[in-house]
Design a protein around this motif. Structure first.
Motif, mmCIF file in Angstrom:
data_model
loop_
_atom_site.group_PDB
_atom_site.id
_atom_site.type_symbol
_atom_site.label_atom_id
_atom_site.label_comp_id
_atom_site.label_asym_id
_atom_site.label_seq_id
_atom_site.Cartn_x
_atom_site.Cartn_y
_atom_site.Cartn_z
ATOM 1 N N HIS A 122 5.582 -0.150 -11.932
ATOM 2 C CA HIS A 122 5.807 -1.498 -11.702
ATOM 3 C C HIS A 122 6.747 -1.865 -10.367
ATOM 4 C CE1 HIS A 122 8.159 -1.492 -15.436
ATOM 5 N NE2 HIS A 122 8.946 -2.357 -14.514
ATOM 6 N N HIS A 123 7.617 -0.875 -10.434
ATOM 7 C CA HIS A 123 8.665 -1.020 -9.390
ATOM 8 C C HIS A 123 7.821 -0.697 -7.904
ATOM 9 C CE1 HIS A 123 11.180 -0.167 -12.975
ATOM 10 N NE2 HIS A 123 11.527 -1.410 -12.502
ATOM 11 N N THR A 124 7.516 -1.536 -7.159
ATOM 12 C CA THR A 124 6.679 -1.328 -6.148
ATOM 13 C C THR A 124 7.342 -1.439 -4.682
ATOM 14 O OG1 THR A 124 5.897 -3.538 -6.209
ATOM 15 C CG2 THR A 124 4.504 -1.905 -7.287
ATOM 16 N N ASP A 125 6.741 -1.093 -3.643
ATOM 17 C CA ASP A 125 7.184 -1.228 -2.610
ATOM 18 C C ASP A 125 7.075 -2.698 -1.754
ATOM 19 O OD1 ASP A 125 4.741 -0.962 -1.396
ATOM 20 O OD2 ASP A 125 4.953 0.920 -0.570
ATOM 21 N N VAL A 126 7.237 -2.590 -0.619
ATOM 22 C CA VAL A 126 6.688 -4.106 0.007
ATOM 23 C C VAL A 126 5.286 -4.592 0.051
ATOM 24 C CG1 VAL A 126 8.841 -4.167 1.369
ATOM 25 C CG2 VAL A 126 7.061 -3.176 2.317
ATOM 26 N N HIS A 127 4.371 -3.446 -0.393
ATOM 27 C CA HIS A 127 2.880 -3.818 -0.598
ATOM 28 C C HIS A 127 2.522 -4.348 -1.869
ATOM 29 C CE1 HIS A 127 2.665 -2.180 3.693
ATOM 30 N NE2 HIS A 127 3.322 -0.999 3.067
ATOM 31 N N GLY A 128 3.490 -4.286 -2.941
ATOM 32 C CA GLY A 128 3.165 -4.921 -4.136
ATOM 33 C C GLY A 128 1.968 -4.332 -4.808
ATOM 34 N N LEU A 129 1.086 -5.329 -5.129
ATOM 35 C CA LEU A 129 0.060 -4.759 -5.956
ATOM 36 C C LEU A 129 -0.845 -3.596 -5.253
ATOM 37 C CD1 LEU A 129 -1.776 -5.174 -8.560
ATOM 38 C CD2 LEU A 129 -3.020 -7.099 -7.412
ATOM 39 N N LYS A 130 -0.924 -3.732 -4.044
ATOM 40 C CA LYS A 130 -1.760 -2.666 -3.347
ATOM 41 C C LYS A 130 -1.068 -1.461 -3.599
ATOM 42 C CE LYS A 130 -3.731 -3.786 0.316
ATOM 43 N NZ LYS A 130 -5.131 -3.631 -0.181
ATOM 44 N N ASP A 131 0.321 -1.445 -3.554
ATOM 45 C CA ASP A 131 1.101 -0.035 -3.601
ATOM 46 C C ASP A 131 0.916 0.403 -5.123
ATOM 47 O OD1 ASP A 131 3.167 1.895 -3.144
ATOM 48 O OD2 ASP A 131 4.068 0.617 -4.894
ATOM 49 N N LEU A 132 0.686 -0.553 -6.164
ATOM 50 C CA LEU A 132 0.577 0.010 -7.582
ATOM 51 C C LEU A 132 -0.745 0.440 -7.788
ATOM 52 C CD1 LEU A 132 1.394 0.123 -10.354
ATOM 53 C CD2 LEU A 132 0.724 -2.342 -10.880
ATOM 54 N N GLU A 133 -1.789 -0.206 -7.113
ATOM 55 C CA GLU A 133 -3.251 0.319 -7.095
ATOM 56 C C GLU A 133 -3.334 1.795 -6.469
ATOM 57 O OE1 GLU A 133 -5.150 -2.646 -4.931
ATOM 58 O OE2 GLU A 133 -5.443 -3.989 -6.809
ATOM 59 N N GLY A 134 -2.536 1.813 -5.455
ATOM 60 C CA GLY A 134 -2.487 3.200 -4.632
ATOM 61 C C GLY A 134 -1.841 4.303 -5.767
ATOM 62 N N THR A 135 -0.680 3.992 -6.572
ATOM 63 C CA THR A 135 -0.208 4.861 -7.489
ATOM 64 C C THR A 135 -1.169 5.113 -8.513
ATOM 65 O OG1 THR A 135 2.110 4.065 -7.119
ATOM 66 C CG2 THR A 135 1.725 5.030 -9.123
ATOM 67 N N VAL A 136 -2.025 4.168 -9.096
ATOM 68 C CA VAL A 136 -2.699 4.509 -10.158
ATOM 69 C C VAL A 136 -3.913 5.280 -9.688
ATOM 70 C CG1 VAL A 136 -4.534 3.377 -11.921
ATOM 71 C CG2 VAL A 136 -2.358 2.603 -11.685
ATOM 72 N N ASP A 137 -4.454 5.224 -8.152
ATOM 73 C CA ASP A 137 -5.364 6.155 -7.798
ATOM 74 C C ASP A 137 -4.905 7.373 -7.740
ATOM 75 O OD1 ASP A 137 -7.148 4.093 -7.529
ATOM 76 O OD2 ASP A 137 -6.790 3.839 -5.257
ATOM 77 N N PRO A 183 11.228 -4.887 -5.498
ATOM 78 C CA PRO A 183 10.133 -5.429 -5.829
ATOM 79 C C PRO A 183 9.511 -5.096 -7.208
ATOM 80 C CG PRO A 183 9.815 -4.633 -3.405
ATOM 81 C CD PRO A 183 10.866 -4.041 -4.043
ATOM 82 N N HIS A 184 8.924 -6.061 -7.844
ATOM 83 C CA HIS A 184 8.573 -5.906 -9.292
ATOM 84 C C HIS A 184 7.202 -6.466 -9.406
ATOM 85 C CE1 HIS A 184 12.554 -4.816 -10.383
ATOM 86 N NE2 HIS A 184 12.185 -4.653 -11.613
ATOM 87 N N THR A 185 6.203 -5.632 -9.638
ATOM 88 C CA THR A 185 4.896 -6.444 -9.749
ATOM 89 C C THR A 185 4.659 -6.498 -11.278
ATOM 90 O OG1 THR A 185 4.051 -5.217 -7.913
ATOM 91 C CG2 THR A 185 2.269 -5.634 -9.335
ATOM 92 N N PHE A 186 3.976 -7.762 -11.496
ATOM 93 C CA PHE A 186 3.673 -8.134 -12.875
ATOM 94 C C PHE A 186 2.270 -8.200 -13.164
ATOM 95 C CE2 PHE A 186 7.879 -9.581 -11.360
ATOM 96 C CZ PHE A 186 8.793 -9.188 -12.489
#
Length: 244
Positions: A122-137, A183-186
């Motif tokens: 959940h510690h993402t980069d400046v792309h936030g939720l899109k970055d988290l989705e990329g991590t899960v992929d 950045p934190h994504t919640f």
């Protein structure tokens, strides 16, 4: 994460690890709960963002062939020390240093039977939720079919949600505390459902939990607050049709 001009630079993971209070000594209780004793014989595990190495140790002790990566360059030294301290040859663990946000990761498709990410993705980069989705992929890519994914993530019930500069509908740059500027994504329960679609993941557990946080932030947290989400899921083979 890169600071913008005239913006305070985040303290950073390397600085956090220098403080012994942030090098947590024991494995997360949910890892102990869901990765049983001796369950790793003949299996491979990846520790995503291993910090000072507490889960590298635990996974190796359960028989896993362990790999791990960490953004902070000083993490490897702390991890090697921790492994040596419990009698595990640190050269038997594949330790790498690279940024989680730089994908693809340095592993082949289907390389692991288990991926663990505790207080990390959940510690993402400046792309936030899109970055988290990329991590899960990317987790999906490096897991073998039927491989397990165990993670804890910040929830929308977290005291930090909605505070600081907004990056997207789910993401804010934390304004204070040990992780200021990062950045934190919640996520909510429904967000987890969308993040782990049924055609790719068998969702085993989604549970609200009281998350671990840096010592310096504990004064900000409400006692006993269920401010994180525990996720435990199994990777489905590619192209599997799900009948409802």
């Amino acid at each position: 994460y890169m600071a913008m001009p005239n913006e305070p630079k985040p303290r950073g993971w390397e600085e956090l690890l220098k403080d012994e209070v942030n090098r947590w000594p024991t494995p997360n209780e949910h890892v102990v709960e869901l990765v049983p004793k001796g369950s790793g014989q003949g299996k491979r595990a990846l520790d995503i963002g291993y910090g000072a190495g507490r889960h590298l140790v635990y996974l190796a002790q359960q028989g896993y062939d362990v790999s791990g990566f960490e953004t902070a360059p000083n993490g490897e030294g702390f991890a090697r020390e921790k492994l040596t301290g419990v009698g595990i040859n640190p050269d038997s663990v594949d330790l790498r240093t690279f940024d989680m946000h730089q994908r693809p990761w340095q592993y082949t498709d289907g390389a692991f039977d288990l991926a663990v990410a505790i207080n990390v993705i959940h510690h993402t980069d400046v792309h936030g939720l899109k970055d988290l989705e990329g991590t899960v992929d990317e987790v999906y890519r490096v897991l073998a079919p039927s491989g397990r994914f165990l993670a804890t993530l910040a929830s929308t019930e977290n005291h930090k949600f909605g505070k600081g500069e907004q990056v997207d509908s789910h993401t804010y740059r934390t304004p204070d505390g040990a992780e200021a500027g990062i950045p934190h994504t919640f996520l909510s329960f429904d967000d987890i459902i969308r993040l782990l679609p049924e055609d790719r993941w068998k969702r085993i557990i989604i549970r609200a939990i009281s998350g671990e946080i840096p010592e310096a932030d504990k004064v900000l947290k409400k006692s006993g607050a269920l401010d994180h989400l525990l996720v435990y899921a199994e990777r489905r083979p590619s192209g599997v049709a799900i009948c409802s």
